[in-house]
Scaffold this active site. Structure first.
Site, PDB file in Angstrom:
ATOM      1  N   HIS A   1       0.999  -1.245   0.104  1.00  0.00           N
ATOM      2  CA  HIS A   1       0.070  -0.039   0.115  1.00  0.00           C
ATOM      3  C   HIS A   1       0.733   1.318  -0.079  1.00  0.00           C
ATOM      4  O   HIS A   1       0.337   2.248  -0.588  1.00  0.00           O
ATOM      5  CB  HIS A   1      -0.970  -0.040   1.226  1.00  0.00           C
TER       6      HIS A   1
ATOM      7  N   GLU B   1      -0.876  -3.199  -9.225  1.00  0.00           N
ATOM      8  CA  GLU B   1      -0.698  -4.008 -10.143  1.00  0.00           C
ATOM      9  C   GLU B   1      -1.027  -5.351  -9.672  1.00  0.00           C
ATOM     10  O   GLU B   1      -1.131  -6.491 -10.651  1.00  0.00           O
ATOM     11  CB  GLU B   1       0.471  -3.736 -11.137  1.00  0.00           C
TER      12      GLU B   1
HETATM   13  P1  AMP Z   1      -6.542  -3.842  -0.393  1.00  0.00           P
HETATM   14  O1  AMP Z   1      -6.265  -3.186   0.938  1.00  0.00           O
HETATM   15  O2  AMP Z   1      -5.903  -5.317  -0.135  1.00  0.00           O
HETATM   16  O3  AMP Z   1      -7.944  -3.844  -1.114  1.00  0.00           O
HETATM   17  O4  AMP Z   1      -5.383  -3.005  -1.487  1.00  0.00           O
HETATM   18  C1  AMP Z   1      -5.598  -1.790  -1.754  1.00  0.00           C
HETATM   19  C2  AMP Z   1      -4.753  -1.445  -2.770  1.00  0.00           C
HETATM   20  O5  AMP Z   1      -3.360  -2.021  -2.328  1.00  0.00           O
HETATM   21  C3  AMP Z   1      -5.164  -2.357  -4.119  1.00  0.00           C
HETATM   22  O6  AMP Z   1      -5.138  -1.425  -5.191  1.00  0.00           O
HETATM   23  C4  AMP Z   1      -4.122  -3.528  -4.318  1.00  0.00           C
HETATM   24  O7  AMP Z   1      -4.007  -3.647  -5.504  1.00  0.00           O
HETATM   25  C5  AMP Z   1      -3.020  -2.480  -3.715  1.00  0.00           C
HETATM   26  N1  AMP Z   1      -1.905  -3.613  -3.218  1.00  0.00           N
HETATM   27  C6  AMP Z   1      -2.069  -4.434  -2.352  1.00  0.00           C
HETATM   28  N2  AMP Z   1      -0.772  -5.088  -2.243  1.00  0.00           N
HETATM   29  C7  AMP Z   1      -0.042  -4.466  -3.069  1.00  0.00           C
HETATM   30  C8  AMP Z   1       1.388  -5.159  -3.482  1.00  0.00           C
HETATM   31  N3  AMP Z   1       2.057  -6.096  -2.788  1.00  0.00           N
HETATM   32  N4  AMP Z   1       1.916  -4.201  -4.186  1.00  0.00           N
HETATM   33  C9  AMP Z   1       1.131  -2.936  -4.849  1.00  0.00           C
HETATM   34  N5  AMP Z   1      -0.008  -2.861  -4.780  1.00  0.00           N
HETATM   35  C10 AMP Z   1      -0.900  -3.708  -3.741  1.00  0.00           C
END
Ligand code: AMP
Length: 282
Positions: free
Chosen positions: A36, A147
């Site tokens: 994040h 991504e």
């Molecule tokens: P989430 O809280 O899991 O819904 O993720 C929020 C945002 O963070 C989403 O756009 C995810 O794609 C991004 N995200 C989660 N894990 C990663 C990661 N390892 N690398 C890059 N972006 C991430």
């Protein structure tokens, strides 16, 4: 950093910004980690004002148990957001987003039918519904997505274009552990053995990209490399492993140069891991 808990608080904050101020938005479900952080960093760099949201959206969980056990770490999350220089965070309640009588849903098109869309029925409908609602409320100029969730990023870009949303959807590179495992809030649920075996996902993607880069553009061979590498450990259950056309989010086809992307979802015990890697133009 401001903590905005209601729609009214968010509206007042947004109305107070000068119309010429560029606003960056990072929607999350909390349990923030360095993955994040890359989105937060980019927003702060590119926009004059940055806001994140934390909302564990019940509509996008197709398994009740996954929703219940999803980590909730608001205090630590807010500390991290402040450290990264975010100006505000929106922390709505379920009732604030879906008040009594709420019914509407955003339905993805065919690009949301396969892969995550197939294995998690209703997931993308829930995701797109909440993302559109958050966009309407925050009115950002730019929104940042990872991504790592490539199909989600693709669908949000599609939605912004198809529904004439006046904002730019920006993709940020996947952040990984040293051994290649993509950072995810769900990694914490892996046992020590699953954690050490989980590296196979990254290895399968890298091996497929190597094969592609060596000039092999035959889909059966690329798909076989992906699947065979993932089959190294007995406990890894493959949900899907396929080379897709990144323009359509459907299976890659001979004669369509793509770019192609390798896409993987596996289950290790109770935990689902997804990852992907861009291969290039065939
Ligand atoms: P989430 O809280 O899991 O819904 O993720 C929020 C945002 O963070 C989403 O756009 C995810 O794609 C991004 N995200 C989660 N894990 C990663 C990661 N390892 N690398 C890059 N972006 C991430």
């Amino acid at each position: 950093m401001l903590k905005l808990r209601t729609l009214q608080e968010l509206k007042d904050w947004r109305a107070g910004l000068d119309p010429t101020t560029s606003v960056g938005f990072v929607p999350t479900m909390g349990a923030l980690h360095q993955g994040h952080a890359s989105l937060l960093r980019t927003s702060v760099q590119e926009c004059q004002v940055s806001i994140a949201s934390i909302f564990v959206n019940p509509l996008q969980f197709n398994e009740g148990s996954d929703f219940k056990r999803y980590p909730r770490t608001e205090d630590e999350d807010c500390q991290l957001l402040a450290e990264f220089g975010m100006d505000a965070v929106y922390l709505p309640t379920r009732e604030d987003i879906y008040p009594d009588g709420y019914e509407c849903r955003v339905r993805p098109g065919p690009g949301g039918e396969l892969y995550e869309g197939y294995h998690r029925p209703g997931h993308f409908e829930g995701m797109m519904t909440v993302v559109l609602k958050l966009f309407q409320r925050v009115q950002p100029h730019r929104a940042y997505f990872g991504e790592k969730d490539a199909q989600q990023l693709w669908l949000v870009k599609r939605m912004a274009q198809d529904l004439d949303l006046n904002l730019l959807v920006c993709g940020c590179e996947t952040v990984r552990e040293k051994d290649g495992l993509a950072l995810s809030s769900r990694n914490a649920f892996l046992t020590a053995q699953q954690r050490s075996e989980s590296v196979i996902v990254y290895q399968a993607l890298c091996a497929t990209r190597e094969l592609f880069r060596s000039g092999v553009h035959e889909l059966p061979r690329l798909n076989q490399m992906l699947t065979q590498t993932l089959q190294k450990y007995e406990q890894t259950e493959i949900e899907y492993a396929e080379v897709i056309d990144d323009r359509t989010f459907r299976p890659a086809e001979v004669g369509n140069p793509g770019p192609w992307r390798a896409l993987v979802a596996v289950r290790m015990g109770e935990t689902r891991l997804i990852d992907n890697m861009l291969l290039g133009t065939a």
